[in-house]
Design an enzyme around this catalytic site. Sequence first.
Site, PDB file in Angstrom:
ATOM      1  N   TYR A 148       0.842  -1.189   0.000  1.00  0.00           N
ATOM      2  CA  TYR A 148       0.000   0.000   0.000  1.00  0.00           C
ATOM      3  C   TYR A 148       0.880   1.243   0.000  1.00  0.00           C
ATOM      4  CZ  TYR A 148       0.269  -0.267   5.244  1.00  0.00           C
ATOM      5  OH  TYR A 148       0.671  -0.354   6.545  1.00  0.00           O
ATOM      6  N   CYS A 149       0.350   2.320  -0.567  1.00  0.00           N
ATOM      7  CA  CYS A 149       1.088   3.576  -0.757  1.00  0.00           C
ATOM      8  C   CYS A 149       2.464   3.333  -1.381  1.00  0.00           C
ATOM      9  CB  CYS A 149       1.231   4.328   0.566  1.00  0.00           C
ATOM     10  SG  CYS A 149       1.669   6.073   0.363  1.00  0.00           S
ATOM     11  N   PRO A 150       2.496   2.672  -2.563  1.00  0.00           N
ATOM     12  CA  PRO A 150       3.787   2.357  -3.175  1.00  0.00           C
ATOM     13  C   PRO A 150       4.504   3.609  -3.681  1.00  0.00           C
ATOM     14  CG  PRO A 150       2.004   1.859  -4.696  1.00  0.00           C
ATOM     15  CD  PRO A 150       1.361   2.254  -3.407  1.00  0.00           C
TER      16      PRO A 150
END
Length: 279
Positions: A148-150
């Site tokens: 997540y949130c790469p």
Amino acid sequence: MSSYESYLRIPEWRFLDESISAQKRSALESFAADDTLCHLVGQQMSIPAVRTWVHDKTIVLGIQDHRLPNISEATSLLENAGYQSIVRNSGGLAVVLDEGVLNVSMVLSEQNTSIDIPTGYEIMLEFVKLLFPEAGDRIQAYEIVGSYCPGSYDLSIEGLKFAGISQRRLRQGIAVQVYLCIEGSGAKRAELIRELYEAGLNGEETKFVYPTIKPEVMASLSELLNLKLTVSDVNVRVQMLLRSLAENVVTGGFRDDEMDMYAFYLNRVVERNKKMLIK
């Protein structure tokens, strides 16, 4: 000493410990605190600062997350799981905050020396490496696909992400923020974000490509280092590291003369968040 470490080895650091005091408060207060520090440090009304903060079950949404076609259904799902949602004012996508995640904000001034965005990221990467000497150069920064949130400054060990870095710039101040998954299961946190996107998209096509979350690519530092690390342990490490980097560390929260500015930024963040969450 690396060129980035030179930004850390300075005469004085200011340290604000909100790892316990912020837990029961809204994460919006933390974003207001960082805006306040950006203003104070950027305008050289304060020495450079490091602030640690922890919040109970909160999903911090990015601006693109707020544009999910079924965001109301997605946030309802999170509420049912016991998580509140806010929209943050720095870049990136959704992240999970809970009592096992330590956030560290480092606030520097561009008043005398320009600090570009890659340099801001590298300074925090250097800080995290110094914080966890047992991990050493095993800590790498590159995008972990499926997390997540790469982003290009995902921090990982052997391909498993435990942290992400973002930046906020205001009034010549730079807040470089890192979330560190210290305790618990990184995969369980990622599963929650996977469910957020499933509910938020509900099969619809969107112009923006949201990440396909693979929980198995995320872990906590306790899992990765096979240590019984706690948020409290790492918070102490932050303080000890600052004392090794500077001749003096000034501790304590906002002074009375800084509270008016904090109140201004808090009101701004709260009002902005209200508008963002109206669908």
